[in-house]
Design an enzyme around this catalytic site. Structure first.
Site, PDB file in Angstrom:
ATOM      1  N   SER A 140       0.858  -1.183   0.000  1.00  0.00           N
ATOM      2  CA  SER A 140       0.000   0.000   0.000  1.00  0.00           C
ATOM      3  C   SER A 140       0.893   1.231   0.000  1.00  0.00           C
ATOM      4  CB  SER A 140      -0.858  -0.003   1.268  1.00  0.00           C
ATOM      5  OG  SER A 140      -1.293   1.301   1.583  1.00  0.00           O
ATOM      6  N   TYR A 163      -0.466  -0.777  10.313  1.00  0.00           N
ATOM      7  CA  TYR A 163      -0.678  -0.944   8.867  1.00  0.00           C
ATOM      8  C   TYR A 163       0.578  -0.491   8.119  1.00  0.00           C
ATOM      9  CZ  TYR A 163      -3.248  -1.033   4.422  1.00  0.00           C
ATOM     10  OH  TYR A 163      -3.683  -1.321   3.139  1.00  0.00           O
TER      11      TYR A 163
HETATM   12  N1  LIG Z   1      -8.831  -1.003  -0.047  1.00  0.00           N
HETATM   13  C1  LIG Z   1      -7.820  -0.150  -0.110  1.00  0.00           C
HETATM   14  O1  LIG Z   1      -7.984   1.084  -0.095  1.00  0.00           O
HETATM   15  C2  LIG Z   1      -6.422  -0.663  -0.225  1.00  0.00           C
HETATM   16  C3  LIG Z   1      -5.403   0.238  -0.607  1.00  0.00           C
HETATM   17  C4  LIG Z   1      -4.108  -0.217  -0.688  1.00  0.00           C
HETATM   18  C5  LIG Z   1      -3.813  -1.538  -0.414  1.00  0.00           C
HETATM   19  N2  LIG Z   1      -4.812  -2.393  -0.039  1.00  0.00           N
HETATM   20  C6  LIG Z   1      -4.442  -3.765   0.252  1.00  0.00           C
HETATM   21  O2  LIG Z   1      -5.058  -4.641  -0.649  1.00  0.00           O
HETATM   22  C7  LIG Z   1      -5.288  -5.908  -0.037  1.00  0.00           C
HETATM   23  C8  LIG Z   1      -6.744  -6.302  -0.219  1.00  0.00           C
HETATM   24  O3  LIG Z   1      -7.538  -5.289   0.349  1.00  0.00           O
HETATM   25  P1  LIG Z   1      -9.090  -5.108   0.010  1.00  0.00           P
HETATM   26  O4  LIG Z   1      -9.364  -3.661   0.018  1.00  0.00           O
HETATM   27  O5  LIG Z   1      -9.461  -5.910  -1.182  1.00  0.00           O
HETATM   28  O6  LIG Z   1      -9.703  -5.731   1.321  1.00  0.00           O
HETATM   29  P2  LIG Z   1     -11.135  -6.412   1.550  1.00  0.00           P
HETATM   30  O7  LIG Z   1     -11.402  -6.321   3.002  1.00  0.00           O
HETATM   31  O8  LIG Z   1     -12.123  -5.875   0.580  1.00  0.00           O
HETATM   32  O9  LIG Z   1     -10.863  -7.930   1.149  1.00  0.00           O
HETATM   33  C9  LIG Z   1     -10.050  -8.751   1.908  1.00  0.00           C
HETATM   34  C10 LIG Z   1     -10.539 -10.179   1.781  1.00  0.00           C
HETATM   35  O10 LIG Z   1      -9.676 -10.996   2.580  1.00  0.00           O
HETATM   36  C11 LIG Z   1     -10.476 -11.972   3.199  1.00  0.00           C
HETATM   37  N3  LIG Z   1      -9.765 -12.465   4.386  1.00  0.00           N
HETATM   38  C12 LIG Z   1      -9.579 -11.841   5.570  1.00  0.00           C
HETATM   39  N4  LIG Z   1      -8.863 -12.614   6.399  1.00  0.00           N
HETATM   40  C13 LIG Z   1      -8.578 -13.744   5.713  1.00  0.00           C
HETATM   41  C14 LIG Z   1      -7.870 -14.920   6.021  1.00  0.00           C
HETATM   42  N5  LIG Z   1      -7.294 -15.086   7.208  1.00  0.00           N
HETATM   43  N6  LIG Z   1      -7.792 -15.889   5.087  1.00  0.00           N
HETATM   44  C15 LIG Z   1      -8.376 -15.749   3.879  1.00  0.00           C
HETATM   45  N7  LIG Z   1      -9.068 -14.645   3.516  1.00  0.00           N
HETATM   46  C16 LIG Z   1      -9.151 -13.663   4.420  1.00  0.00           C
HETATM   47  C17 LIG Z   1     -11.774 -11.264   3.549  1.00  0.00           C
HETATM   48  O11 LIG Z   1     -12.824 -12.173   3.785  1.00  0.00           O
HETATM   49  C18 LIG Z   1     -11.971 -10.398   2.313  1.00  0.00           C
HETATM   50  O12 LIG Z   1     -12.752 -11.061   1.349  1.00  0.00           O
HETATM   51  C19 LIG Z   1      -4.865  -5.741   1.423  1.00  0.00           C
HETATM   52  O13 LIG Z   1      -3.543  -6.214   1.541  1.00  0.00           O
HETATM   53  C20 LIG Z   1      -4.893  -4.243   1.620  1.00  0.00           C
HETATM   54  O14 LIG Z   1      -4.005  -3.815   2.609  1.00  0.00           O
HETATM   55  C21 LIG Z   1      -6.100  -1.990   0.043  1.00  0.00           C
END
Ligand SMILES: NC(=O)c1ccc[n+]([C@@H]2O[C@H](COP(=O)([O-])OP(=O)(O)OC[C@H]3O[C@@H](n4cnc5c(N)ncnc54)[C@H](O)[C@@H]3O)[C@@H](O)[C@H]2O)c1
Length: 251
Positions: A140, A163
């Site tokens: 991120s 984070y």
């Molecule tokens: N959303 C943002 O703004 C953003 C920005 C930069 C980076 N990210 C990164 O992108 C990645 C995905 O984020 P997102 O926004 O899609 O999140 P999200 O919460 O929409 O999706 C995460 C998914 O992971 C699943 N999950 C949680 N714990 C789990 C486990 N132990 N085993 C298997 N599945 C599990 C959840 O059920 C969910 O479906 C993360 O690493 C996050 O830090 C997100």
């Protein structure tokens, strides 16, 4: 572009994971969609059709990651690439720095960063046996620089210190692994997205936009092109890198 290319995606029922799964399938690839959320995972995998297999489980556990690979191989014969998108959060995720308690802090760091390391360990073992592989981590912008705290002013939002620690850790394990597996025909790269649009407070959205160059908060689909590039041979000699997709936030 990805004909018969099989991609395992952890957190595949989440915003970013599902978007990537859709784009792999659209490009003629196959997806093993792994997620801890059974109802959402099943629903989305059904939407993706016959080229998607859903695997339910906590993908921070070695045993479950082994099963994830086992089931994927059973269905599609092989796995060419893995993307780690799972995002486990404790009940107290988002607690202010001053009020953090070791119990929740440890859980988040162990599941998020420890989980990324264990996921890598299991997949790198599989890729080593296959003598080829491609692993992609998701970090991120918070792993690149300190949060822009001014964006959170007058909102209930925050960016947890753990984070930032986890996300710089993810960038760091990416270059570590790429070099550790030198001469093994396995690449490990990372993508660092900017904030993804998700009903954030409008005050936040406005100030966030001011730090960007054309859009501000992104849609999860905005990452697809970069990840497809990393999955493909067009990026054959890109290894150990962190590609930032943030509409200029980090400038
Ligand atoms: N959303 C943002 O703004 C953003 C920005 C930069 C980076 N990210 C990164 O992108 C990645 C995905 O984020 P997102 O926004 O899609 O999140 P999200 O919460 O929409 O999706 C995460 C998914 O992971 C699943 N999950 C949680 N714990 C789990 C486990 N132990 N085993 C298997 N599945 C599990 C959840 O059920 C969910 O479906 C993360 O690493 C996050 O830090 C997100």
């Amino acid at each position: 572009m990805l004909k018969n290319f099989v991609v395992a995606i952890s957190g595949g029922a989440g915003k970013i994971g599902y978007s990537l799964a859709k784009s792999v399938i659209k490009n003629n690839g196959k997806v093993i969609l792994g997620d801890a959320n059974i109802s959402q995972g099943k629903k989305l995998a059904k939407k993706l059709g016959k080229n998607c297999l859903f695997f339910h489980g906590d993908l921070t556990s070695k045993k479950n990651i082994d099963n994830f690979i086992y089931n994927g191989k059973k269905k599609f014969k092989k796995i060419d690439a893995a993307i780690h998108c799972a995002y486990p959060r404790s009940k107290k995720w988002g607690t202010k720095f001053e009020n953090l308690k070791a119990e929740h802090l440890n859980e988040d760091i162990t599941k998020q960063l420890g989980g990324a390391i264990i996921f890598s360990q299991v997949f790198m073992k599989y890729f080593s046996k296959r003598k080829k592989g491609n692993l992609i981590h998701i970090s991120s912008i918070q792993g690149l620089a300190a949060p822009k705290f001014e964006h959170y002013k007058n909102t209930k939002m925050s960016s947890p210190i753990e984070y930032s620690a986890v996300k710089s850790g993810v960038i760091s394990i990416t270059s570590y692994l790429a070099k550790y597996y030198k001469n093994k025909n396995i690449r490990v790269n990372c993508v660092s997205p900017g904030g993804i649009r998700d009903n954030q407070d409008s005050i936040f959205k406005k100030s966030y936009r001011k730090s960007c160059t054309s859009k501000g908060l992104l849609d999860s689909d905005d990452l697809n092109g970069t990840v497809l590039f990393l999955l493909s041979d067009n990026s054959k000699f890109i290894n150990g890198q962190n590609l930032v997709v943030d509409d200029g936030w980090s400038l």
